[in-house]
Motif scaffolding. Structure first.
Motif, short mmCIF file in Angstrom:
data_model
loop_
_atom_site.label_atom_id
_atom_site.label_comp_id
_atom_site.label_asym_id
_atom_site.label_seq_id
_atom_site.Cartn_x
_atom_site.Cartn_y
_atom_site.Cartn_z
N PHE A 100 0.85 -1.49 0.20
CA PHE A 100 -0.05 0.37 0.41
C PHE A 100 1.00 1.27 -0.04
O PHE A 100 2.14 1.26 0.79
CB PHE A 100 -0.88 0.28 1.16
N GLU A 101 0.65 1.97 -0.51
CA GLU A 101 1.17 3.68 -0.80
C GLU A 101 0.58 4.31 0.10
O GLU A 101 -0.18 4.83 0.15
CB GLU A 101 1.58 3.80 -2.74
N CYS A 102 1.13 5.56 0.68
CA CYS A 102 1.54 6.28 1.11
C CYS A 102 1.06 7.88 0.86
O CYS A 102 0.12 8.80 0.73
CB CYS A 102 2.10 6.61 2.56
N SER A 103 1.12 7.53 -0.41
CA SER A 103 1.20 9.33 -1.04
C SER A 103 -0.61 9.03 -2.00
O SER A 103 -1.06 7.95 -2.08
CB SER A 103 2.01 8.65 -2.71
N ARG A 104 -0.72 10.78 -1.89
CA ARG A 104 -2.05 10.46 -1.79
C ARG A 104 -2.60 9.99 -3.29
O ARG A 104 -3.50 9.22 -3.27
CB ARG A 104 -2.45 12.72 -1.59
N LYS A 105 -2.15 10.62 -4.26
CA LYS A 105 -1.75 9.98 -5.83
C LYS A 105 -1.30 8.47 -6.24
O LYS A 105 0.35 8.53 -6.50
CB LYS A 105 -1.93 10.72 -6.91
N ALA A 106 -1.99 7.62 -5.36
CA ALA A 106 -0.92 6.20 -5.41
C ALA A 106 -0.67 5.79 -6.88
O ALA A 106 -1.79 5.80 -7.62
CB ALA A 106 -1.27 5.16 -4.93
N SER A 107 0.06 5.81 -6.92
CA SER A 107 0.45 5.19 -8.50
C SER A 107 0.80 3.56 -8.90
O SER A 107 -0.27 2.85 -9.50
CB SER A 107 1.08 5.29 -9.43
N HIS A 108 1.32 2.60 -8.49
CA HIS A 108 1.94 1.44 -8.16
C HIS A 108 0.63 0.69 -7.75
O HIS A 108 0.90 -1.53 -7.56
CB HIS A 108 3.39 0.68 -7.88
N HIS A 109 0.62 1.00 -6.47
CA HIS A 109 -0.52 -0.36 -5.57
C HIS A 109 -1.38 0.74 -4.95
O HIS A 109 -1.13 2.20 -4.89
CB HIS A 109 0.95 -0.65 -3.90
N PRO A 110 -1.98 -0.01 -4.42
CA PRO A 110 -3.98 0.88 -3.44
C PRO A 110 -3.03 1.93 -2.54
O PRO A 110 -1.48 1.63 -2.29
CB PRO A 110 -4.82 0.34 -2.81
N PHE A 168 -13.28 9.13 6.10
CA PHE A 168 -12.31 9.36 6.06
C PHE A 168 -11.62 10.32 4.75
O PHE A 168 -10.93 10.93 4.83
CB PHE A 168 -11.30 8.21 6.79
N ASN A 169 -11.45 9.47 3.99
CA ASN A 169 -11.56 10.59 2.78
C ASN A 169 -11.63 11.56 2.25
O ASN A 169 -11.13 12.76 2.25
CB ASN A 169 -11.80 9.77 1.42
N ARG A 170 -13.45 12.12 2.99
CA ARG A 170 -13.61 13.11 2.47
C ARG A 170 -13.83 13.58 3.63
O ARG A 170 -13.81 15.16 2.61
CB ARG A 170 -15.63 12.53 2.06
N ARG A 171 -13.53 13.31 4.39
CA ARG A 171 -13.09 14.92 5.61
C ARG A 171 -11.56 14.93 5.40
O ARG A 171 -10.72 15.53 6.92
CB ARG A 171 -13.42 14.74 7.16
N ASP A 172 -10.64 14.43 4.18
CA ASP A 172 -9.21 14.68 4.33
C ASP A 172 -8.22 13.92 5.44
O ASP A 172 -6.95 15.05 4.98
CB ASP A 172 -8.96 16.09 4.36
N VAL A 173 -8.65 12.77 5.60
CA VAL A 173 -7.30 12.08 6.47
C VAL A 173 -6.04 11.83 5.31
O VAL A 173 -6.03 11.50 4.46
CB VAL A 173 -8.23 10.40 6.99
N GLN A 174 -5.21 12.19 6.30
CA GLN A 174 -3.78 11.76 5.62
C GLN A 174 -3.15 11.27 6.71
O GLN A 174 -2.71 11.79 7.40
CB GLN A 174 -3.00 12.88 5.57
N PRO A 175 -1.77 10.50 5.94
CA PRO A 175 -0.28 9.72 6.95
C PRO A 175 0.12 11.15 6.89
O PRO A 175 -0.20 12.17 6.29
CB PRO A 175 -0.01 8.73 5.45
N VAL A 176 0.68 10.72 7.98
CA VAL A 176 1.39 11.63 9.00
C VAL A 176 2.90 10.70 8.60
O VAL A 176 2.94 9.79 9.07
CB VAL A 176 1.52 12.06 10.36
N GLY A 177 3.77 11.31 7.46
CA GLY A 177 4.84 11.29 7.55
C GLY A 177 4.57 9.96 6.07
O GLY A 177 3.54 9.76 5.65
#
Ligand code: URA
Length: 238
Positions: free
Chosen positions: A74-84, A94-103
């Protein structure tokens, strides 16, 4: 004490646009204390608010603070490219309320990943000035030697880094595993440090951030939980 109208409450919790939330309420899909509410304009106290949407229970949270036991691939980047992306593991609200990975953790790194929609919290936790120790368990291709541990503690020179980077602490766990504690969060830092010290990382797991230990959260890989105030208080430099 703070009151919000029900449509705004639902919107803030990631249930969709205000128009959509108004329709959810009008359709009788939202209940509070077992009572269906059909008027989305009524003001409701948000402190300790529990509600159900489509029969599922929710607690109102001004912000969410989440710990995920990240699985590999699984990728942490917002625009995952090779993996979900890791956000696909969490409820869509959570996606809709803009939850993001910390680092970030690499796609093949597993273990403790914090996620939140609280901007200042994310900023503070990821700031290098915060000196937050992060504990990793690395599995190595070559055996762990005293020289490897000594090099990681003394500091190794990485390409593109002006000064050598050193582990805060580092110890051999067994023939092919070390525990390494870092305060910086440079790109591929553990893997690059191991390579610079003449070994190769074949698997990496983050086991702890600050004093928050993944094992104490009881999460299987792919599971997540909300962090409470006591757990958040552990997220500070030791
Ligand atoms: N260091 C790495 O090399 N990868 C990670 O995912 C985290 C730290």
């Amino acid at each position: 004490m703070s009151k919000l109208t029900l449509d705004r409450i639902l919107q803030s919790q990631g249930f969709g646009t205000r128009k959509w939330c108004t329709e959810l309420v009008a359709d009788g899909e939202v209940s509070i204390a077992g009572k269906v509410i059909r008027d989305s304009r009524i003001a409701i106290e948000t402190d300790d608010l529990e509600f159900t949407v489509f029969g599922e229970s929710w607690t109102y949270r001004a912000h969410v603070y989440i710990a995920l036991n990240k699985p590999a691939n699984f990728e942490c980047s917002r625009k995952a490219s090779h993996h979900p992306g890791v956000l696909t593991i969490l409820p869509e609200q959570f996606n809709r309320r803009d939850v993001q990975p910390v680092g970030r953790l690499d796609h093949d790194t597993t273990g403790l990943l914090l996620m939140s929609d609280d901007g200042p919290f994310i900023h503070k936790q990821s700031s290098p000035r915060h000196h937050m120790p992060k504990v990793y368990v690395a599995t190595t291709h070559e055996p762990v030697t005293p020289d490897l541990v000594a090099q990681l503690l003394a500091g190794v020179k990485l390409h593109d880094e002006p000064a050598p980077l050193a582990a805060v602490t580092c110890r051999k766990i067994d023939s092919h595993r070390i525990e390494i504690v870092l305060e910086q969060g440079k790109y591929h830092q553990v893997k690059r440090m191991l390579a610079a010290a003449g070994n190769h990382c074949v698997a990496l797991r983050r086991s702890q951030i600050g004093m928050l230990k993944l094992d104490e959260l009881g999460l299987a890989e792919g599971e997540w939980c909300y962090l409470d105030a006591a757990q958040l208080a552990l997220l500070k430099p030791g």
